[in-house]
Write a protein that holds these residues in place. Structure first.
Motif, mmCIF file in Angstrom:
data_model
loop_
_atom_site.group_PDB
_atom_site.id
_atom_site.type_symbol
_atom_site.label_atom_id
_atom_site.label_comp_id
_atom_site.label_asym_id
_atom_site.label_seq_id
_atom_site.Cartn_x
_atom_site.Cartn_y
_atom_site.Cartn_z
ATOM 1 N N GLU A 26 0.769 -1.582 -0.509
ATOM 2 C CA GLU A 26 -0.068 0.307 -0.315
ATOM 3 C C GLU A 26 1.141 1.097 -0.118
ATOM 4 N N ASP A 112 -17.173 5.688 -0.213
ATOM 5 C CA ASP A 112 -16.752 4.959 -0.802
ATOM 6 C C ASP A 112 -15.781 5.539 0.252
ATOM 7 N N LYS A 116 -13.309 2.632 2.388
ATOM 8 C CA LYS A 116 -11.705 2.545 2.542
ATOM 9 C C LYS A 116 -10.802 2.061 3.885
ATOM 10 N N GLU A 119 -11.570 0.259 6.026
ATOM 11 C CA GLU A 119 -11.027 -0.754 6.151
ATOM 12 C C GLU A 119 -9.232 -0.819 6.348
#
Length: 171
Positions: A26, A112, A116, A119
């Motif tokens: 990431e 959205d 994210k 999460e």
């Protein structure tokens, strides 16, 4: 019992390695493409939602509506929209019909982004929990070694004391 703990520790260790690799990936993706560029539609939706959700918009719209009503009630000018203000209702309905989809698009995009982030936060929390658990295991192992070394030292000292007593008791 010990085997179950070892299996659990192995699965947790595997999960921890996976989360570390995922975090590294990431970071690399984030560095390569700082942020995904917004489309024209997304930019427009955000601008409309930000504009219509501000006090400035509410004050300006309220002023226009008040001015409209006063002009049509007082009669300084020709009454282009008499009392039930049908034209005003039509204009406001038209505005609401076009504003709602823009606001919904902006809210969906923000949802959205929030999903994210949640999460990522969840994964960070799991990783932190596993890292802390790993540290606890290491501290427990160190304490266990320390206790074993202390027990061995006490046994050695006890043996030496016994030998000293035996030597002192012999004539």
């Amino acid at each position: 019992m010990k085997k179950a703990e070892e299996r659990l520790l192995d699965t947790e260790t595997a999960l921890l390695k996976e989360l570390r690799a995922q975090r590294l990936q990431e970071r690399q993706v984030k560095m390569s493409c700082q942020e995904i560029p917004l489309t024209t539609g997304e930019r427009v939706a955000d601008a409309v939602a930000a504009g219509m959700g501000s006090w400035r918009f509410i004050i300006i719209q309220s002023t226009i509506l008040l001015f409209w009503i006063i002009l049509n009630v007082v009669g300084f000018v020709e009454h282009w929209d008499p009392y039930p203000f049908i034209l005003l209702n039509l204009a406001l309905s038209f505005q609401a019909a076009y504003a709602a989809p823009f606001i919904m698009m902006s809210q969906n995009r923000q949802a959205d982004i929030d999903r994210k982030k949640a999460e990522l936060d969840y994964n960070v929390n799991i990783k932190a929990e596993l890292e802390i658990e790993l540290l606890h295991h290491k501290v427990d192992e160190l304490r266990e070694r320390e206790v074993l070394s202390l027990v061995a030292s006490v046994e050695r000292l006890s043996k030496l004391l016994e030998e000293q007593r035996e030597k002192s008791n012999q004539p």
